[in-house]
Design a protein around this motif. Structure first.
Motif, PDB file in Angstrom:
ATOM      1  N   LYS A 389       0.823  -1.208   0.000  1.00 22.29           N
ATOM      2  CA  LYS A 389       0.000   0.000   0.000  1.00 22.29           C
ATOM      3  C   LYS A 389       0.856   1.257   0.000  1.00 22.29           C
ATOM      4  O   LYS A 389       0.565   2.236  -0.695  1.00 22.29           O
ATOM      5  CB  LYS A 389      -0.938  -0.008   1.209  1.00 22.29           C
ATOM      6  CG  LYS A 389      -2.036  -1.058   1.128  1.00 22.29           C
ATOM      7  CD  LYS A 389      -2.967  -0.963   2.323  1.00 22.29           C
ATOM      8  CE  LYS A 389      -4.074  -2.010   2.223  1.00 22.29           C
ATOM      9  NZ  LYS A 389      -4.995  -1.940   3.414  1.00 22.29           N
ATOM     10  N   LYS A 393       1.023   4.265  -2.972  1.00 23.79           N
ATOM     11  CA  LYS A 393       0.746   5.645  -2.583  1.00 23.79           C
ATOM     12  C   LYS A 393       1.937   6.561  -2.812  1.00 23.79           C
ATOM     13  O   LYS A 393       1.793   7.667  -3.341  1.00 23.79           O
ATOM     14  CB  LYS A 393       0.339   5.687  -1.101  1.00 23.79           C
ATOM     15  CG  LYS A 393      -0.023   7.082  -0.608  1.00 23.79           C
ATOM     16  CD  LYS A 393      -0.449   7.041   0.861  1.00 23.79           C
ATOM     17  CE  LYS A 393      -0.788   8.445   1.356  1.00 23.79           C
ATOM     18  NZ  LYS A 393      -1.195   8.434   2.797  1.00 23.79           N
ATOM     19  N   THR A 402      -2.342  -2.828  -6.736  1.00 27.22           N
ATOM     20  CA  THR A 402      -1.506  -3.993  -6.467  1.00 27.22           C
ATOM     21  C   THR A 402      -2.102  -5.199  -7.177  1.00 27.22           C
ATOM     22  O   THR A 402      -3.253  -5.568  -6.905  1.00 27.22           O
ATOM     23  CB  THR A 402      -1.423  -4.281  -4.964  1.00 27.22           C
ATOM     24  OG1 THR A 402      -0.887  -3.134  -4.293  1.00 27.22           O
ATOM     25  CG2 THR A 402      -0.529  -5.485  -4.691  1.00 27.22           C
ATOM     26  N   HIS A 423      -0.211  -8.453   1.413  1.00 27.79           N
ATOM     27  CA  HIS A 423      -0.122  -7.184   2.124  1.00 27.79           C
ATOM     28  C   HIS A 423       1.039  -7.273   3.099  1.00 27.79           C
ATOM     29  O   HIS A 423       1.493  -8.364   3.453  1.00 27.79           O
ATOM     30  CB  HIS A 423      -1.423  -6.901   2.887  1.00 27.79           C
ATOM     31  CG  HIS A 423      -1.755  -7.966   3.898  1.00 27.79           C
ATOM     32  ND1 HIS A 423      -2.365  -9.152   3.557  1.00 27.79           N
ATOM     33  CD2 HIS A 423      -1.535  -8.037   5.244  1.00 27.79           C
ATOM     34  CE1 HIS A 423      -2.513  -9.911   4.631  1.00 27.79           C
ATOM     35  NE2 HIS A 423      -2.020  -9.258   5.668  1.00 27.79           N
TER      36      HIS A 423
END
Length: 610
Positions: A389, A393, A402, A423
C-alpha cells in the motif's frame, strides 16, 4: 494611411490563419522519441503511436471487442468464416480503399504484408506474434522466428551457420534450399480467392485475431510501393537478404504509405512529427487537418504550453496530476486499467560464476547460495515484507493497483478475488524467515544486491523499500542496491546473475495468453529467466495449463486455465507483484472525441476534434 491599412489587413489575415491552424490542428507534447516508422521494426509505444495514424490492420480492438478495419468482417465460427475447428480464417478484404499514394488496396497487399513481417523478423522485434500461429511447431513448441525452421531444415546448429561468414550469401545449395523451404512453410498458409484472404494455421491458436490486430507487425503495406522503396521483393529465393536489417538500413525506416486517416507530412527526428489529413480515407476524412507530436522533455514547458493552448494533450508524471487538476480549460481523466504488470523477480537458480551480486555465494551472513530464492519460505517472507500500500501511494500517487497475479484486470481469466493480493505483515515475514533453511537464515543473516535499470524510478523505490524493511526486522539482513544501464542490465538478466530485480511487462495485445505464457511457462520470456529450479517446476505445474488454454476457442475454458495459473503463482510466491499502472489523460477541455483503448499506443487523432 494606405500603408497602415495594408499592414492591418495582412495582420488580420495572419491572425485568422493562426485561429484556423489552431482549430484544425491537434498538438500532443510527450517525452518518448520515435524510433522507426516501419511497422515490422516497431516494438515501442512512441513509434506505435505514429504508425497507428498512418497504417491499419485487418482488425482493430476498440477496448471491448474486435471491429472490422481493412477486413469487412471479424471471422467467427457463427458466420462460417472460421473453419476446420479454428485453424482456417476467412477475411473479406475491403474494396475501394486508397493508400496515401493513390494505389488501391488488394488482397495481394495483405498477404505480402503478413509474409514480410515474418521474414523481416528483426532481433528483439514483434514478428514472433505472427510466427507462433503461422509456422508449424518444432518438437511440440511454438516457433518464434523463421530462423528456427531454416536451421532445422538445414541440419545446422545456428542461423549463422547457413551463410558465408560475414555475409548473407548461403554457404551452399543445401543451405539455400533450406532457406527457401522455410519460407514455403508460411507461404502455403495464405490463399487468395477473389477478394478474400484465407489463412490456414498449422495448429489451433486461439489468440490469432489478437495477434494480427497488434500495431506491432500486423499493419498492411502497399506491396508495389514497398518494393519500389527497396523492401523485400516478395520472392522466396532471396528473403534472407531482407531479414533482420539494422534500423537505419531498413528502407521503410523513415518513409510511409498507409491506408490510415493521416499521411506523413514530415518527421524531424528527436523534435516532432507532423501528420496531414488524408481526404480519401475510407471512413471519411478526419475532423482535424493536422496532428503533431512534439518531443518536449521538460514538464514545466509542457504544462505552460497546455495552459496557453499551444498544446492540446501532454504527458505528465503521476506526481504532477494534482497541479494540473485545477487549471482552467484543462481536463485530467484517470483511473483507466492498463495492459501492464510490474513485478519483482525471484531468481531461483542464480548463476554464481564470477557473480558479484551474491556475496560469498554461501549462507554465511556474507552472501546467499545460488538456490536462495528456490526456497518457498524465503519468497513468502519477502511477499509479506514488502509495503504494498505504501508503494502504490508514495511512488504511483494512487495511479496503480496492487496486482493479484500476472493478468491485467481487463483481460478474461482475471479474477478479483482469487487469489487475493499480498499485504505487508512483518510478523508473518519474520515467521517465514525463521522457517527458511531450518532457521539458518534468521540466525546468520544474508547479503546480496538488488539491481534495477537506470531511469526506473518505480523500481528503485521498490528496491529501497525491501532493503529498509529487511534491515528493520533483522540487522543481519544486508541488501545493497545498484543501477545499470539497460544494455548491461539486460546482459546480466539474461545470464541469470541478478538475484532479484524489478521489471514490467506489457503490450498492446488483448488476450491473456500474452501475459500467462511469458510469466508462467517454463519457456516463457520472463519465466525462463527465473532459473532451472523454476523451469523444472513449471514444466509440471504450469506448462500443462498454458498448453490447455491453447486447445480451445472457448473463452470460458481458457479463462479457467489462466485463473488457475494465477492461483498457483500466488500460492507459491513465484513473483512479488508490484503494480498494475492506471492510465490517465491530460487534455484541453475543448478537445472532443477522446476515448480510452488499452491496446492503443498513445492517441488516435482520427477521433479528435475541437
Amino acid at each position: 494611411m494606405k500603408k497602415w491599412g495594408i499592414v492591418w489587413i495582412v495582420l488580420t489575415l495572419f491572425l485568422a490563419g493562426l485561429v484556423i491552424a489552431a482549430t484544425n490542428t491537434v498538438v500532443e507534447e510527450r517525452v518518448g522519441e520515435i524510433n522507426t516508422l516501419d511497422p515490422d521494426w516497431n516494438y515501442d509505444t512512441s513509434s506505435g503511436e505514429a504508425i497507428w495514424q498512418i497504417y491499419e490492420n485487418l482488425l482493430r480492438y476498440d477496448g471491448k471487442k474486435f471491429i472490422p478495419m481493412l477486413s469487412t468482417n471479424v471471422p467467427s465460427l457463427k458466420d462460417g468464416t472460421i473453419l476446420d475447428g479454428g485453424k482456417t480464417y476467412i477475411f473479406h478484404i475491403r474494396q475501394g480503399v486508397y493508400f496515401h499514394n493513390g494505389d488501391i488496396l488488394t488482397p495481394q497487399d495483405v498477404v505480402y504484408s503478413l509474409e514480410r513481417s515474418l521474414i523481416f523478423s528483426r532481433s528483439g522485434g514483434p514478428s514472433w506474434m505472427l510466427a507462433e500461429p503461422l509456422f508449424p511447431k518444432i518438437n511440440g513448441s511454438y516457433v518464434d522466428s523463421i530462423e528456427q525452421w531454416a536451421v532445422k531444415l538445414a541440419g545446422v546448429k545456428s542461423y549463422g551457420d547457413l551463410f558465408v561468414a560475414g555475409t548473407k550469401t548461403p554457404k551452399n545449395d543445401k543451405c539455400k534450399q533450406a532457406l527457401i523451404e522455410a519460407f514455403k512453410l508460411i507461404s502455403k498458409a495464405f490463399e487468395i480467392k477473389g477478394n478474400d484472404v484465407i489463412i490456414h494455421l498449422p495448429h489451433l491458436y486461439p489468440p490469432f485475431l489478437a495477434a494480427i490486430d497488434t500495431v506491432y507487425g500486423g499493419s498492411i503495406l502497399d506491396k508495389k510501393w514497398a518494393i519500389e522503396q527497396g523492401a523485400w521483393d516478395g520472392k522466396a529465393d532471396d528473403w534472407w537478404k531482407y531479414h533482420n536489417p539494422t534500423r537505419e538500413k531498413d528502407p521503410l525506416y523513415a518513409v510511409t504509405n498507409g491506408t490510415g486517416p493521416f499521411s506523413l507530412e514530415r518527421w524531424s527526428k528527436g523534435r516532432e512529427i507532423v501528420f496531414k489529413r488524408f481526404n480519401k480515407y475510407w471512413r471519411g476524412p478526419a475532423k482535424v487537418e493536422y496532428a503533431i507530436i512534439k518531443i518536449v522533455n521538460e514538464f514545466t514547458t509542457r504544462k505552460l504550453d497546455l495552459m496557453r493552448g499551444n498544446a492540446d494533450i501532454i504527458d505528465a508524471p503521476a506526481q504532477y496530476l494534482k497541479q494540473l487538476e485545477g487549471i482552467p480549460n484543462v481536463k485530467v481523466l484517470k483511473g483507466f486499467p492498463s495492459l501492464r504488470v510490474i513485478a519483482m523477480y525471484f531468481i531461483q537458480t542464480i548463476n554464481s560464476t564470477g557473480n558479484p551480486y551474491i556475496g560469498s555465494g554461501k549462507l554465511d551472513g556474507n552472501g546467499i547460495p545460488p538456490d536462495f530464492f528456490a526456497n518457498k519460505d524465503i519468497r513468502m517472507a519477502f511477499e509479506y515484507l514488502f509495503p504494498h500500500k505504501e508503494y502504490i501511494k508514495s511512488i504511483w500517487y494512487g495511479q496503480a493497483i496492487t496486482p493479484n497475479g500476472g493478468l491485467p484486470t481487463i483481460l478474461f481469466g482475471y479474477n478479483p478475488n482469487t487469489p487475493p493480493t499480498y499485504h505487508q505483515d512483518l510478523t508473518k515475514a519474520i515467521e517465514y524467515f525463521k522457517k527458511a533453511f531450518n532457521g539458518e537464515v534468521w540466525k546468520k543473516g544474508f547479503k546480496f544486491t538488488i539491481v534495477y535499470n537506470t531511469g526506473n524510478d518505480q523500481g528503485r523505490v521498490a528496491c529501497e523499500m525491501i532493503k529498509t524493511y529487511a534491515r528493520k526486522i533483522n540487522p543481519k539482513f544486508k541488501i545493497e542496491i545498484k543501477n545499470e544501464l539497460w544494455s548491461s542490465f539486460l546482459s546480466d538478466l539474461i545470464a541469470k546473475r541478478l538475484p532479484m530485480y524489478p521489471v514490467g511487462w506489457g503490450g498492446a495485445v488483448a488476450d491473456p495468453y500474452y501475459f500467462a505464457q511469458p510469466f508462467f511457462a517454463s519457456t516463457g520470456t520472463l519465466g525462463a529467466f527465473l532459473g532451472k529450479a523454476y523451469t523444472e517446476w513449471a514444466k509440471i505445474n504450469m506448462d500443462p495449463l498454458v498448453n490447455e488454454s491453447m486447445k480451445t476457442l472457448d473463452p470460458k475454458k481458457r479463462a479457467k486455465c489462466y485463473t488457475e495459473l494465477n492461483v498457483k503463482a500466488f500460492k507459491n510466491a513465484i513473483y512479488l507483484w508490484l503494480a498494475q499502472p492506471l492510465a490517465y489523460e491530460i487534455l484541453r477541455s475543448d478537445l472532443k472525441g477522446w476515448t480510452y483503448n488499452p491496446t492503443r499506443p498513445g492517441e488516435d487523432f482520427y477521433e479528435l476534434s475541437k
